[in-house]
Motif scaffolding. Structure first.
Motif, PDB file in Angstrom:
ATOM      1  N   TRP A   1     -28.399  38.989  24.114  1.00  0.00           N
ATOM      2  CA  TRP A   1     -27.406  38.083  23.553  1.00  0.00           C
ATOM      3  C   TRP A   1     -27.080  38.479  22.111  1.00  0.00           C
ATOM      4  CZ3 TRP A   1     -24.839  35.162  26.752  1.00  0.00           C
ATOM      5  CH2 TRP A   1     -25.420  34.764  27.943  1.00  0.00           C
TER       6      TRP A   1
ATOM      7  N   HIS B   1     -30.805  42.980  32.875  1.00  0.00           N
ATOM      8  CA  HIS B   1     -31.381  42.600  31.587  1.00  0.00           C
ATOM      9  C   HIS B   1     -30.265  42.634  30.548  1.00  0.00           C
ATOM     10  CE1 HIS B   1     -35.424  43.243  33.273  1.00  0.00           C
ATOM     11  NE2 HIS B   1     -34.827  44.219  33.925  1.00  0.00           N
TER      12      HIS B   1
ATOM     13  N   ARG C   1     -26.689  29.139  33.888  1.00  0.00           N
ATOM     14  CA  ARG C   1     -27.515  29.437  32.707  1.00  0.00           C
ATOM     15  C   ARG C   1     -26.790  30.387  31.763  1.00  0.00           C
ATOM     16  NH1 ARG C   1     -31.338  29.282  36.735  1.00  0.00           N
ATOM     17  NH2 ARG C   1     -31.482  31.546  36.899  1.00  0.00           N
TER      18      ARG C   1
ATOM     19  N   GLN D   1     -27.974  30.946  38.157  1.00  0.00           N
ATOM     20  CA  GLN D   1     -27.988  31.982  37.123  1.00  0.00           C
ATOM     21  C   GLN D   1     -26.685  31.962  36.340  1.00  0.00           C
ATOM     22  OE1 GLN D   1     -30.543  34.548  36.123  1.00  0.00           O
ATOM     23  NE2 GLN D   1     -29.119  33.972  34.521  1.00  0.00           N
TER      24      GLN D   1
ATOM     25  N   THR E   1     -25.733  29.317  27.929  1.00  0.00           N
ATOM     26  CA  THR E   1     -26.179  30.094  26.769  1.00  0.00           C
ATOM     27  C   THR E   1     -24.984  30.654  26.010  1.00  0.00           C
ATOM     28  OG1 THR E   1     -28.243  30.667  27.887  1.00  0.00           O
ATOM     29  CG2 THR E   1     -27.626  32.031  26.005  1.00  0.00           C
TER      30      THR E   1
ATOM     31  N   GLU F   1     -33.286  38.336  24.486  1.00  0.00           N
ATOM     32  CA  GLU F   1     -33.076  39.050  25.735  1.00  0.00           C
ATOM     33  C   GLU F   1     -33.366  38.146  26.922  1.00  0.00           C
ATOM     34  OE1 GLU F   1     -35.142  42.807  25.747  1.00  0.00           O
ATOM     35  OE2 GLU F   1     -34.200  43.424  23.864  1.00  0.00           O
ATOM     36  N   ASP F   2     -32.611  38.360  28.005  1.00  0.00           N
ATOM     37  CA  ASP F   2     -32.769  37.592  29.240  1.00  0.00           C
ATOM     38  C   ASP F   2     -32.846  38.539  30.424  1.00  0.00           C
ATOM     39  OD1 ASP F   2     -32.921  34.863  28.754  1.00  0.00           O
ATOM     40  OD2 ASP F   2     -30.754  34.557  28.826  1.00  0.00           O
ATOM     41  N   HIS F   3     -33.580  38.113  31.431  1.00  0.00           N
ATOM     42  CA  HIS F   3     -33.630  38.790  32.711  1.00  0.00           C
ATOM     43  C   HIS F   3     -32.845  37.899  33.666  1.00  0.00           C
ATOM     44  CE1 HIS F   3     -37.039  40.412  30.555  1.00  0.00           C
ATOM     45  NE2 HIS F   3     -37.064  41.409  31.404  1.00  0.00           N
ATOM     46  N   CYS F   4     -31.783  38.422  34.224  1.00  0.00           N
ATOM     47  CA  CYS F   4     -30.903  37.635  35.076  1.00  0.00           C
ATOM     48  C   CYS F   4     -30.972  38.136  36.514  1.00  0.00           C
ATOM     49  CB  CYS F   4     -29.472  37.727  34.566  1.00  0.00           C
ATOM     50  SG  CYS F   4     -29.270  37.179  32.857  1.00  0.00           S
TER      51      CYS F   4
END
Length: 92
Positions: free
Chosen positions: A10, A7, A72, A69, A76, A15-18
């Motif tokens: 940025w 997690h 992405r 992933q 971003t 927030e992102d879950h990778c």
């Protein structure tokens, strides 16, 4: 092969879950650590590439999910300054 979700937050607070197909990403990122964007992308690239290589070694094909992933993350990251902070919130 145990997978791992990391997690991140940025620079703008999103927030992102990778996804990583391997726990090896934990050797490249540390939960609670803040990284300058360029360093975070470099660490994520190294970790996800190594994770994909492990999948290839075990199953005979690279992990397209790891490479997706990474794509992405790179896309971003292109919206922020190279020294903007990215925080690794957790590794699960």
């Amino acid at each position: 092969m145990p997978e791992m979700i990391f997690h991140i937050r940025w620079p703008d607070g999103a927030e992102d879950h990778c996804y990583s197909p391997s726990t090896i990403i934990g050797q490249h990122l540390t939960a609670g650590e803040s990284y300058p964007l360029a360093e975070f992308v470099s660490r994520a690239r190294a970790g996800l590439t190594e994770a994909s290589d492990r999948v290839e070694s075990k199953f005979g094909y690279a992990c397209s999910s790891a490479m997706d992933q990474l794509s992405r993350i790179e896309a971003t990251a292109s919206h922020y300054a190279p020294d903007a902070p990215v925080i690794c919130l957790s590794l699960e």
